[in-house]
Write a protein that holds these residues in place. Structure first.
Motif, PDB file in Angstrom:
ATOM      1  N   MET A  40       0.840  -1.183   0.000  1.00  0.00           N
ATOM      2  CA  MET A  40       0.000   0.000   0.000  1.00  0.00           C
ATOM      3  C   MET A  40       0.879   1.239   0.000  1.00  0.00           C
ATOM      4  O   MET A  40       1.909   1.287   0.653  1.00  0.00           O
ATOM      5  CB  MET A  40      -0.913  -0.017   1.218  1.00  0.00           C
ATOM      6  N   THR A  41       0.453   2.246  -0.716  1.00  0.00           N
ATOM      7  CA  THR A  41       1.184   3.503  -0.736  1.00  0.00           C
ATOM      8  C   THR A  41       1.109   4.153   0.639  1.00  0.00           C
ATOM      9  O   THR A  41       0.236   3.824   1.444  1.00  0.00           O
ATOM     10  CB  THR A  41       0.589   4.456  -1.791  1.00  0.00           C
ATOM     11  N   PRO A  42       2.014   5.084   0.925  1.00  0.00           N
ATOM     12  CA  PRO A  42       1.957   5.747   2.234  1.00  0.00           C
ATOM     13  C   PRO A  42       0.586   6.375   2.488  1.00  0.00           C
ATOM     14  O   PRO A  42      -0.044   6.915   1.588  1.00  0.00           O
ATOM     15  CB  PRO A  42       3.040   6.819   2.126  1.00  0.00           C
ATOM     16  N   VAL A  43       0.160   6.302   3.728  1.00  0.00           N
ATOM     17  CA  VAL A  43      -1.136   6.853   4.119  1.00  0.00           C
ATOM     18  C   VAL A  43      -1.014   8.358   4.293  1.00  0.00           C
ATOM     19  O   VAL A  43      -0.090   8.861   4.937  1.00  0.00           O
ATOM     20  CB  VAL A  43      -1.632   6.205   5.429  1.00  0.00           C
ATOM     21  N   ARG A  44      -1.965   9.058   3.705  1.00  0.00           N
ATOM     22  CA  ARG A  44      -2.115  10.501   3.928  1.00  0.00           C
ATOM     23  C   ARG A  44      -3.599  10.792   3.825  1.00  0.00           C
ATOM     24  O   ARG A  44      -4.207  10.640   2.776  1.00  0.00           O
ATOM     25  CB  ARG A  44      -1.345  11.296   2.893  1.00  0.00           C
TER      26      ARG A  44
END
Length: 190
Positions: free
Chosen positions: A1-5
Motif C-alpha cells: 500500500m502507498t503511504p497513508v495521507r
C-alpha cells in the motif's frame, strides 16, 4: 500500500517519520495525556522504540498496523498519534492521543473520523472498535460524537500503574458509517 495521507478540514494523518520523536515525547511523556491510557508516561527511549516500530510496520506486507502522526494540514509537526490495527474478520481497533494543546476543540472526533475513513473507505473493513478507561469521560463523549456505539465493559482488561483496570468498548459498523460533511480525503502516494 502507498503511504497513508488523509486530510480533513483541520487535521491530517501521515506516516510517522524519524523526526517525530521529540513531538511524540511531548504527548506520550506527559502524565496528563497518559493518565487514562494503558501505560505510564514514556521515556525518550521508549518513544524512539515506538517511532522505530511505527516506521517498520508501514513496510510490512501485508500491513496490519497503521501508526500515524496527527498533524494540521500543511504543517508536518506531530500534535498527536493515531493507530489502527487490523484484526481477522475485517475488523480493526483504533486509538489515539493528542497533545493537551489540542484538547476540547473537537480534534478527537475528527481523528476518529479520519481513522474510520482509513478503515472503511480505504481498507474495506466491516467493524472498527475502541476502548477507553472508565474514568475517561472526555473519551466517552468523543467516541459517541464520532458515531460509535458503547458496547460494554471488558473487566480487568489492562494492568497499569500496579493494578488491573477495566475498559469500556465502543464500535461502529460499515453500514453505520457516514462521513461528515467536509469529510476526509485519502491522498494516495502524497
Amino acid at each position: 500500500m502507498t503511504p497513508v495521507r488523509l486530510v480533513s478540514p483541520r487535521l491530517a494523518l501521515r506516516e510517522v517519520d524519524p523526526g517525530d520523536t521529540d513531538a511524540l515525547l511531548a504527548v506520550y511523556g506527559n502524565p496528563d495525556v497518559t493518565r487514562h491510557l494503558s501505560f505510564e508516561p514514556r521515556t525518550v527511549e521508549q518513544v524512539q522504540a515506538i517511532i522505530d516500530r511505527s516506521i517498520a510496520s508501514a513496510a510490512e506486507t501485508p500491513r496490519t498496523e497503521y501508526c500515524l502522526a496527527i498533524t494540521h494540514p500543511g504543517d508536518q509537526r506531530l500534535i498527536g498519534y493515531a493507530r489502527l490495527a487490523t484484526e481477522p474478520q475485517q475488523a480493526a481497533t483504533i486509538g489515539f492521543a493528542l497533545h493537551p494543546a489540542g484538547w476540547g476543540r473537537g480534534l478527537g472526533v475528527e481523528t476518529v473520523h479520519l481513522l474510520c475513513t482509513l478503515g472503511f473507505d480505504v481498507l474495506g473493513l466491516h467493524r472498527i472498535w475502541a476502548a477507553r478507561s472508565p474514568l475517561n469521560e472526555a473519551s466517552a463523549r468523543t467516541l459517541l460524537r464520532a458515531g460509535m456505539t458503547e458496547d460494554g465493559r471488558i473487566r480487568d482488561h489492562v494492568f497499569v500503574r500496579g493494578a488491573w483496570r477495566d475498559s469500556i468498548t465502543y464500535s461502529i459498523l460499515e453500514h453505520e458509517w457516514t462521513p461528515p460533511d467536509g469529510s476526509a480525503a485519502y491522498l494516495a502516494g502524497t
